[in-house]
Design a protein around this motif. Structure first.
Motif, PDB file in Angstrom:
ATOM      1  N   LYS A   9       0.792  -1.228   0.000  1.00  0.00           N
ATOM      2  CA  LYS A   9       0.000   0.000   0.000  1.00  0.00           C
ATOM      3  C   LYS A   9       0.832   1.288   0.000  1.00  0.00           C
ATOM      4  O   LYS A   9       0.557   2.192  -0.795  1.00  0.00           O
ATOM      5  CB  LYS A   9      -0.957  -0.008   1.193  1.00  0.00           C
ATOM      6  N   PRO A  10       1.836   1.395   0.877  1.00  0.00           N
ATOM      7  CA  PRO A  10       2.607   2.650   0.874  1.00  0.00           C
ATOM      8  C   PRO A  10       3.231   2.952  -0.482  1.00  0.00           C
ATOM      9  O   PRO A  10       3.399   4.114  -0.857  1.00  0.00           O
ATOM     10  CB  PRO A  10       3.710   2.396   1.911  1.00  0.00           C
ATOM     11  N   MET A  11       3.566   1.882  -1.219  1.00  0.00           N
ATOM     12  CA  MET A  11       4.187   2.078  -2.519  1.00  0.00           C
ATOM     13  C   MET A  11       3.134   2.467  -3.565  1.00  0.00           C
ATOM     14  O   MET A  11       3.428   3.184  -4.512  1.00  0.00           O
ATOM     15  CB  MET A  11       4.899   0.769  -2.881  1.00  0.00           C
ATOM     16  N   GLU A  12       1.906   2.017  -3.373  1.00  0.00           N
ATOM     17  CA  GLU A  12       0.885   2.218  -4.404  1.00  0.00           C
ATOM     18  C   GLU A  12       0.021   3.449  -4.173  1.00  0.00           C
ATOM     19  O   GLU A  12      -0.565   3.985  -5.112  1.00  0.00           O
ATOM     20  CB  GLU A  12      -0.009   0.969  -4.499  1.00  0.00           C
ATOM     21  N   MET A  13      -0.075   3.884  -2.908  1.00  0.00           N
ATOM     22  CA  MET A  13      -0.949   5.030  -2.653  1.00  0.00           C
ATOM     23  C   MET A  13      -0.336   6.305  -3.213  1.00  0.00           C
ATOM     24  O   MET A  13       0.862   6.384  -3.485  1.00  0.00           O
ATOM     25  CB  MET A  13      -1.214   5.169  -1.147  1.00  0.00           C
ATOM     26  N   LYS A  14      -1.211   7.317  -3.387  1.00  0.00           N
ATOM     27  CA  LYS A  14      -0.731   8.628  -3.798  1.00  0.00           C
ATOM     28  C   LYS A  14       0.163   9.148  -2.671  1.00  0.00           C
ATOM     29  O   LYS A  14      -0.164   9.002  -1.501  1.00  0.00           O
ATOM     30  CB  LYS A  14      -1.936   9.550  -3.999  1.00  0.00           C
ATOM     31  N   THR A  15       1.283   9.764  -3.035  1.00  0.00           N
ATOM     32  CA  THR A  15       2.223  10.213  -2.009  1.00  0.00           C
ATOM     33  C   THR A  15       1.500  11.091  -0.991  1.00  0.00           C
ATOM     34  O   THR A  15       0.947  12.127  -1.355  1.00  0.00           O
ATOM     35  CB  THR A  15       3.357  11.030  -2.650  1.00  0.00           C
ATOM     36  N   PRO A  16       1.485  10.676   0.283  1.00  0.00           N
ATOM     37  CA  PRO A  16       0.756  11.487   1.270  1.00  0.00           C
ATOM     38  C   PRO A  16       1.452  12.820   1.517  1.00  0.00           C
ATOM     39  O   PRO A  16       2.673  12.919   1.394  1.00  0.00           O
ATOM     40  CB  PRO A  16       0.781  10.624   2.542  1.00  0.00           C
ATOM     41  N   LYS A  17       0.637  13.820   1.883  1.00  0.00           N
ATOM     42  CA  LYS A  17       1.206  15.148   2.174  1.00  0.00           C
ATOM     43  C   LYS A  17       2.240  15.056   3.295  1.00  0.00           C
ATOM     44  O   LYS A  17       3.287  15.685   3.238  1.00  0.00           O
ATOM     45  CB  LYS A  17       0.080  16.091   2.600  1.00  0.00           C
ATOM     46  N   ALA A  18       1.898  14.246   4.309  1.00  0.00           N
ATOM     47  CA  ALA A  18       2.805  14.129   5.465  1.00  0.00           C
ATOM     48  C   ALA A  18       4.178  13.650   5.017  1.00  0.00           C
ATOM     49  O   ALA A  18       5.204  14.098   5.528  1.00  0.00           O
ATOM     50  CB  ALA A  18       2.218  13.165   6.490  1.00  0.00           C
ATOM     51  N   TRP A  19       4.189  12.734   4.019  1.00  0.00           N
ATOM     52  CA  TRP A  19       5.483  12.237   3.525  1.00  0.00           C
ATOM     53  C   TRP A  19       6.280  13.377   2.912  1.00  0.00           C
ATOM     54  O   TRP A  19       7.479  13.525   3.165  1.00  0.00           O
ATOM     55  CB  TRP A  19       5.257  11.126   2.496  1.00  0.00           C
ATOM     56  N   TRP A  20       5.582  14.209   2.115  1.00  0.00           N
ATOM     57  CA  TRP A  20       6.290  15.323   1.472  1.00  0.00           C
ATOM     58  C   TRP A  20       6.850  16.288   2.497  1.00  0.00           C
ATOM     59  O   TRP A  20       7.979  16.776   2.368  1.00  0.00           O
ATOM     60  CB  TRP A  20       5.348  16.074   0.511  1.00  0.00           C
ATOM     61  N   ILE A  21       6.042  16.561   3.537  1.00  0.00           N
ATOM     62  CA  ILE A  21       6.511  17.495   4.575  1.00  0.00           C
ATOM     63  C   ILE A  21       7.757  16.920   5.259  1.00  0.00           C
ATOM     64  O   ILE A  21       8.789  17.585   5.369  1.00  0.00           O
ATOM     65  CB  ILE A  21       5.381  17.773   5.597  1.00  0.00           C
ATOM     66  N   CYS A  22       7.654  15.632   5.661  1.00  0.00           N
ATOM     67  CA  CYS A  22       8.803  14.994   6.309  1.00  0.00           C
ATOM     68  C   CYS A  22      10.007  14.990   5.373  1.00  0.00           C
ATOM     69  O   CYS A  22      11.143  15.249   5.787  1.00  0.00           O
ATOM     70  CB  CYS A  22       8.476  13.557   6.699  1.00  0.00           C
ATOM     71  N   PHE A  23       9.742  14.690   4.104  1.00  0.00           N
ATOM     72  CA  PHE A  23      10.848  14.586   3.157  1.00  0.00           C
ATOM     73  C   PHE A  23      11.529  15.943   2.973  1.00  0.00           C
ATOM     74  O   PHE A  23      12.757  16.029   2.917  1.00  0.00           O
ATOM     75  CB  PHE A  23      10.353  14.049   1.820  1.00  0.00           C
ATOM     76  N   LEU A  24      10.717  17.003   2.904  1.00  0.00           N
ATOM     77  CA  LEU A  24      11.312  18.332   2.725  1.00  0.00           C
ATOM     78  C   LEU A  24      12.180  18.701   3.927  1.00  0.00           C
ATOM     79  O   LEU A  24      13.274  19.244   3.763  1.00  0.00           O
ATOM     80  CB  LEU A  24      10.214  19.379   2.509  1.00  0.00           C
ATOM     81  N   ILE A  25      11.678  18.366   5.138  1.00  0.00           N
ATOM     82  CA  ILE A  25      12.477  18.662   6.335  1.00  0.00           C
ATOM     83  C   ILE A  25      13.783  17.868   6.290  1.00  0.00           C
ATOM     84  O   ILE A  25      14.878  18.411   6.473  1.00  0.00           O
ATOM     85  CB  ILE A  25      11.676  18.330   7.612  1.00  0.00           C
ATOM     86  N   ALA A  26      13.659  16.561   5.996  1.00  0.00           N
ATOM     87  CA  ALA A  26      14.849  15.713   5.979  1.00  0.00           C
ATOM     88  C   ALA A  26      15.819  16.164   4.891  1.00  0.00           C
ATOM     89  O   ALA A  26      17.033  16.204   5.089  1.00  0.00           O
ATOM     90  CB  ALA A  26      14.441  14.259   5.758  1.00  0.00           C
ATOM     91  N   PHE A  27      15.258  16.521   3.749  1.00  0.00           N
ATOM     92  CA  PHE A  27      16.109  16.918   2.628  1.00  0.00           C
ATOM     93  C   PHE A  27      16.818  18.238   2.936  1.00  0.00           C
ATOM     94  O   PHE A  27      17.974  18.430   2.555  1.00  0.00           O
ATOM     95  CB  PHE A  27      15.262  17.025   1.360  1.00  0.00           C
TER      96      PHE A  27
END
Lengths: 472, 179
Positions: A36-54
């Motif tokens: 599921k995590p691979m198939e779902m539309k990228t969640p907003k929370a993931w983008w927020i976390c990713f931007l912080i980490a990046f």
């Protein structure tokens, strides 16, 4: 609050094993949960976390660039304290990187089947932590453009590294550990990447297809595969113990009071497992919550990890006490001085932070209520990692800052670049981990299926269709 | 005639691990050689039901691991006594005790290479194309379905009779797969 289903497998029964997969999951639903995590539309929370980490990764890049441009003087190192945050961070990250291989190799050899739900994420964590660790020795060498001198590469000066130095052993140990962990992880991933290949379309299918290597679940392949996996586990077990042992040799083979101790190898290994499991708990609580893995990563898994933290935390506490005992019992005045200074000197604040986080707080895990409370698990695990960072800081800096010659005593203070490099290494770690949870199976799909009752070919088809292949 | 030459074999689908296990025992007892079972996870004991011999991977690991360790010790011997002899702490040039960590690490490293690449070599992977991937249903092999494939090159193979046999063994779906 936990529902009764998620707590259902905490009890031990005499007549049957507690299930490791809860709810009415089937093979197909396990695949669906993990995919599921691979198939779902990228969640907003993931983008927020990713931007912080990046951004954190960017901070790391900028700090390293500045370091390369100016030299190691940008760190707070001084004449007396030649190793500080750089080596502290290195040992901290390598230590965290120990839990993954412990879970995948040692628990595998001991047939601890509960490892199947958490081993993949823990192995990924290991690899990313070791990458973070490798950054620090790489950048602290001063003249980074000759960092390749670390390796025995034939060169025009006909010079070779000193094979009697534990620092060189470290180069071999950590790079072997990184390579073998990555291979171990990849071998475990092959069948699961094949699962993703068979579920995807288009470009994803192509990419997953390349990494699946054409896996087709052949029993003739599984036979060699399982054997190779077992051997990798058997090779990784002494390897993982050797890595932190050799890291501890960096200190233990020197003549410095506070470092020169035979207790270091087992003490470092216990501490590494301690901090690694704390990080696994933190990451798995988040993954389980975000990706709804409650039926695969159960309370029983967390409880088991909490018990390992309690055990290794107590071992670490014992080692702290034993260090003091030996300092007194040895009758060596320098050794005595350094330990009294540790507990009462200028770095007493760091020492007592370490003791509180590593020895006192984990004792709460004697209570099952706390072992099965996710908030308590999460917070205590954070404290454990704070404590373990301080442990390395205390060992390295307190032993160095006051030495045989009082005129050279000094107090180490980190600069902003020290701090930004360390924070940036978390950015690197979480960037890699977030990419992992988005694109690769975070739970070992094929392994979890083997611990379900339906996987047993000799009957026990709970709920699934009965075997149509004739009489038993 | 040309149709038969293009045939890879027959692919039979089974619903459970128990069903494929029992079917494998029968296929083994009927004396087929060029056949295989395909499962989403390693089914316990299925290699015995298929009559497979033990894996050869451990031998590769043994050879590779020993070469790694020997090479590691040899490298350090050569560097410290031949290429760049240097007195360090007044110790002998060849102080093997100090060379053990690197020897051990290189033994483990090459042993692991042997395990992973040896396994892939014996399995003939990577093999990105395989006839079985022609089957749509075969995509479920990495999810929750179990398969037996019998190749057309097997001396006992007969498209009709073998398909019938697999149906009788409990296959829920049987299909012919082209090369």
């Amino acid at each position: 609050m936990e529902t009764s289903v998620t707590l259902a497998n905490l009890e031990e029964h005499v007549d049957k094993r507690s299930p490791l997969v809860l709810g009415k999951e089937t093979f197909a639903s396990v695949t669906n949960i993990v995919a599921k995590p691979m198939e779902m539309k990228t969640p907003k929370a993931w983008w927020i976390c990713f931007l912080i980490a990046f951004s954190g990764l960017g901070v790391l890049g900028a700090s390293i660039a500045y370091l390369f441009w100016e030299g190691v003087g940008v760190w707070g190192l001084n004449n007396r304290v030649g190793w500080a945050w750089d080596i502290t961070n290195f040992v901290f990250w390598v230590g965290i990187g120990h839990a993954g291989t412990l879970i995948s190799a040692i628990l595998f050899l001991f047939r601890q089947k509960w490892r199947t739900s958490i081993n993949r994420a823990a192995e990924a964590m290991t690899i990313f932590a070791v990458i973070c660790a490798l950054v620090f020795p790489g950048i602290h060498v001063g003249r980074v453009w000759v960092a390749y001198w670390l390796f025995p590469i034939p060169n025009q000066m006909l010079m070779w590294p000193n094979f009697r130095s534990p620092l060189l052993w470290d180069v071999f140990a950590v790079s072997t550990y990184f390579t073998v962990s990555t291979l171990f992880w990849f071998v475990g991933l092959i069948p699961d990447i094949a699962t993703f290949r068979d579920r995807s379309k288009g470009i994803r299918k192509f990419v997953y297809g390349i990494f699946a290597l054409g896996w087709r679940g052949s029993q003739r392949h599984w036979l060699n595969y399982e054997r190779a996996y077992l051997i990798l586990a058997a090779l990784s077990t002494p390897l993982v113990l050797s890595v932190h042992t050799i890291v501890s040799f960096d200190f233990a083979t020197s003549q410095l009071p506070g470092w020169h101790a035979t207790i270091f190898p087992p003490y470092f290994v216990a501490g590494a497992i301690f901090s690694g499991f704390a990080m696994v708990i933190n990451l798995m609580i988040l993954c389980r919550w975000v990706f709804k893995l409650e039926h695969l990563v159960t309370m029983r898994h967390f409880e088991n990890m909490a018990k390992i933290i309690l055990l290794t935390g107590s071992m670490v506490g014992y080692a702290y006490a034993m260090e003091f005992f030996i300092a007194w019992y040895s009758g060596n005045p320098y050794e005595r001085f350094i330990f009294i200074s540790r507990a009462t000197g200028p770095y007493a604040w760091a020492y007592w932070t370490m003791v509180t986080c590593n020895v006192v707080i984990p004792q709460l895990f004697w209570s099952r209520k706390i072992r099965t409370n996710l908030w308590a698990l999460f917070i205590i695990s954070v404290f454990v990692n704070i404590g373990m960072w301080f442990e390395r800081f205390v060992i390295i800096v307190t032993s160095l800052h006051r030495t045989f010659l009082p005129s050279s005593w000094a107090y180490f203070r980190p600069t902003i670049i020290d701090i930004s490099t360390f924070i940036g290494s978390f950015g690197l770690f979480f960037t890699l981990f977030l990419l992992f949870v988005r694109f690769l199976p975070i739970v070992a799909i094929s392994e979890v299926k083997t611990v379900m009752p339906e996987a047993d070919p000799h009957g026990h088809d709970h709920g699934n269709k009965p075997a149509t292949g004739g009489a038993h | 005639m040309s149709q038969k030459q293009n045939l890879y074999g027959v692919l039979a689908e089974f619903p459970t691990a128990a069903a494929v296990y029992q079917a494998c025992e029968k296929v083994r007892d009927k004396g087929f050689k060029n056949w295989d079972a395909h499962t989403p996870f390693p089914v316990h004991g299925l290699e015995k039901a298929m009559g497979l011999k033990a894996s050869k991977v451990p031998w590769i690991v043994l050879v590779m691991g020993l070469s790694g360790a020997t090479g590691g010790m040899g490298l350090q011997w050569w560097i410290n006594t031949q290429a760049y002899p240097l007195v360090i702490s007044g110790k002998p040039f060849f102080s093997w005790q100090a060379f053990m960590p690197v020897t051990f690490e290189l033994g483990v490293l090459l042993g692991s290479f042997g395990a992973v690449f040896g396994m892939l070599f014996i399995n003939r992977l990577p093999m990105w194309y395989h006839s079985l991937f022609r089957s749509q249903r075969f995509e479920k092999v990495t999810d929750d379905k179990f398969f037996i494939s019998i190749e057309a090159i097997d001396p006992k193979f007969d498209a009709t009779a073998t398909s019938k046999m697999l149906t009788e063994l409990g296959a829920t779906h049987v299909e012919l797969v082209e090369q």
